[in-house]
Scaffold this active site. Structure first.
Site, PDB file in Angstrom:
ATOM      1  NE  ARG A  89      -1.372   4.011  -3.847  1.00 54.71           N
ATOM      2  CZ  ARG A  89      -1.096   4.437  -2.624  1.00 54.71           C
ATOM      3  NH1 ARG A  89       0.130   4.586  -2.244  1.00 54.71           N
ATOM      4  NH2 ARG A  89      -2.059   4.675  -1.781  1.00 54.71           N
ATOM      5  NE  ARG A 123      -6.037   5.929   7.615  1.00 58.93           N
ATOM      6  CZ  ARG A 123      -5.435   5.358   6.573  1.00 58.93           C
ATOM      7  NH1 ARG A 123      -4.464   4.493   6.771  1.00 58.93           N
ATOM      8  NH2 ARG A 123      -5.822   5.648   5.362  1.00 58.93           N
ATOM      9  NE  ARG A 156      -4.591   9.477   4.831  1.00 54.04           N
ATOM     10  CZ  ARG A 156      -3.898   8.483   4.298  1.00 54.04           C
ATOM     11  NH1 ARG A 156      -3.038   7.812   5.034  1.00 54.04           N
ATOM     12  NH2 ARG A 156      -4.054   8.154   3.047  1.00 54.04           N
ATOM     13  NE  ARG A 167      -8.129   6.577   0.005  1.00 61.05           N
ATOM     14  CZ  ARG A 167      -7.819   6.544   1.302  1.00 61.05           C
ATOM     15  NH1 ARG A 167      -6.597   6.303   1.667  1.00 61.05           N
ATOM     16  NH2 ARG A 167      -8.728   6.758   2.198  1.00 61.05           N
TER      17      ARG A 167
HETATM   18  P1  AMP Z   1      -1.080   6.663   1.000  1.00 59.69           P
HETATM   19  O1  AMP Z   1      -0.713   7.391   2.227  1.00 59.69           O
HETATM   20  O2  AMP Z   1      -0.031   5.675   0.572  1.00 59.69           O
HETATM   21  O3  AMP Z   1      -2.464   6.078   1.049  1.00 59.69           O
HETATM   22  O4  AMP Z   1      -1.106   7.768  -0.194  1.00 59.69           O
HETATM   23  C1  AMP Z   1      -2.026   8.845  -0.165  1.00 59.69           C
HETATM   24  C2  AMP Z   1      -2.279   9.361  -1.572  1.00 59.69           C
HETATM   25  O5  AMP Z   1      -1.045   9.817  -2.168  1.00 59.69           O
HETATM   26  C3  AMP Z   1      -2.820   8.329  -2.566  1.00 59.69           C
HETATM   27  O6  AMP Z   1      -4.213   8.142  -2.464  1.00 59.69           O
HETATM   28  C4  AMP Z   1      -2.404   8.965  -3.897  1.00 59.69           C
HETATM   29  O7  AMP Z   1      -3.239  10.051  -4.240  1.00 59.69           O
HETATM   30  C5  AMP Z   1      -1.032   9.525  -3.549  1.00 59.69           C
HETATM   31  N1  AMP Z   1       0.024   8.514  -3.792  1.00 59.69           N
HETATM   32  C6  AMP Z   1       0.828   7.917  -2.871  1.00 59.69           C
HETATM   33  N2  AMP Z   1       1.660   7.025  -3.434  1.00 59.69           N
HETATM   34  C7  AMP Z   1       1.375   7.056  -4.772  1.00 59.69           C
HETATM   35  C8  AMP Z   1       1.870   6.356  -5.916  1.00 59.69           C
HETATM   36  N3  AMP Z   1       2.845   5.426  -5.810  1.00 59.69           N
HETATM   37  N4  AMP Z   1       1.328   6.628  -7.131  1.00 59.69           N
HETATM   38  C9  AMP Z   1       0.360   7.560  -7.267  1.00 59.69           C
HETATM   39  N5  AMP Z   1      -0.167   8.240  -6.240  1.00 59.69           N
HETATM   40  C10 AMP Z   1       0.332   8.007  -5.002  1.00 59.69           C
END
Ligand code: AMP
Length: 217
Positions: A89, A123, A156, A167
């Site tokens: 990311r 969602r 969520r 985000r």
């Molecule tokens: P997601 O389900 O991919 O939207 O991830 C949910 C949350 O997990 C994100 O908003 C971050 O807080 C954390 N997260 C997931 N993947 C990463 C990553 N590669 N680097 C940093 N934080 C992450």
């Protein structure tokens, strides 16, 4: 062996598309967000470390994330390959990943911010089994209840307006440059993620030179 990364803003369908791809090609699906959510739900030490950061829509620290990805891939249960979702990311995570693994392709699900907002507001997630729902495209049979396990459907914690704005900002600032880096080194397949689920899957298979999806059933 096929190794893919799927990148896209929240609500772009990364989870849905990677599951469809993984199921059909026997790939292991690794979602960093799901791993963190599991830890939060099960009140582990890692869960306590990431919970507030996630709820605010911020990124978890790179060392922690890289450790989680490394541990997961070291399980070597991916005989036919993997699809990694939600990682890398930012630039540092991308450099770590490129140094450690050869990737066959990067799937970029492209979705305008307005559509992201619309989708994320709709969602829902099953509190018990983690199944994803969307009140626009994938409604549960009984309102508020999971079709699979009957668990309660919740929003969520990070799907609120303030966290989403954060985000989106973080995504454009930190993850857009990752795509530029991948474009220089790897094959990036950019897919219009506004299309229906099956069309997006067909498009990404075509762009990655993979066979068309097997019909359901
Ligand atoms: P997601 O389900 O991919 O939207 O991830 C949910 C949350 O997990 C994100 O908003 C971050 O807080 C954390 N997260 C997931 N993947 C990463 C990553 N590669 N680097 C940093 N934080 C992450």
């Amino acid at each position: 062996m096929r190794k893919y990364v799927i990148v896209g803003v929240q609500g772009s369908g990364k989870g849905t598309q990677s599951l469809l791809l993984a199921r059909d090609l026997d790939l292991v699906h690794i979602s960093v967000g799901d791993i963190f959510r599991w830890h939060v739900q099960h009140h582990t030490k890692l869960g306590a470390q990431v919970r507030r950061i996630m709820a605010a829509g911020e990124l978890v620290g790179d060392d922690l994330v890289e450790g989680v990805v490394r541990d997961r891939l070291e399980q070597h249960d991916w005989n036919y390959g993997f699809v990694v979702e939600g990682f890398p990311r930012n630039r540092r995570q991308a450099e770590f990943f490129l140094e450690s693994y050869d990737i066959d392709g990067v799937i970029h699900l492209d979705l305008p911010d307005d559509e992201v907002r619309r989708r994320v507001q709709a969602r829902r997630l099953c509190a018990r089994c983690g199944m994803d729902y969307n009140l626009i495209a994938h409604r549960p049979e009984v309102e508020g209840r999971c079709d699979v396990c009957g668990g309660e459907l919740l929003t969520r914690e990070d799907d609120n307006d303030a966290a989403l704005a954060e985000r989106l900002r973080t995504y454009h600032e930190k993850t857009d440059p990752v795509l530029d880096l991948f474009r220089q080194k790897e094959y990036v397949a950019t897919i219009d993620a506004r299309a229906p689920i099956e069309a997006v899957q067909r498009d990404l298979r075509g762009k990655l030179g993979l066979p068309a999806p097997r019909p359901a059933g």
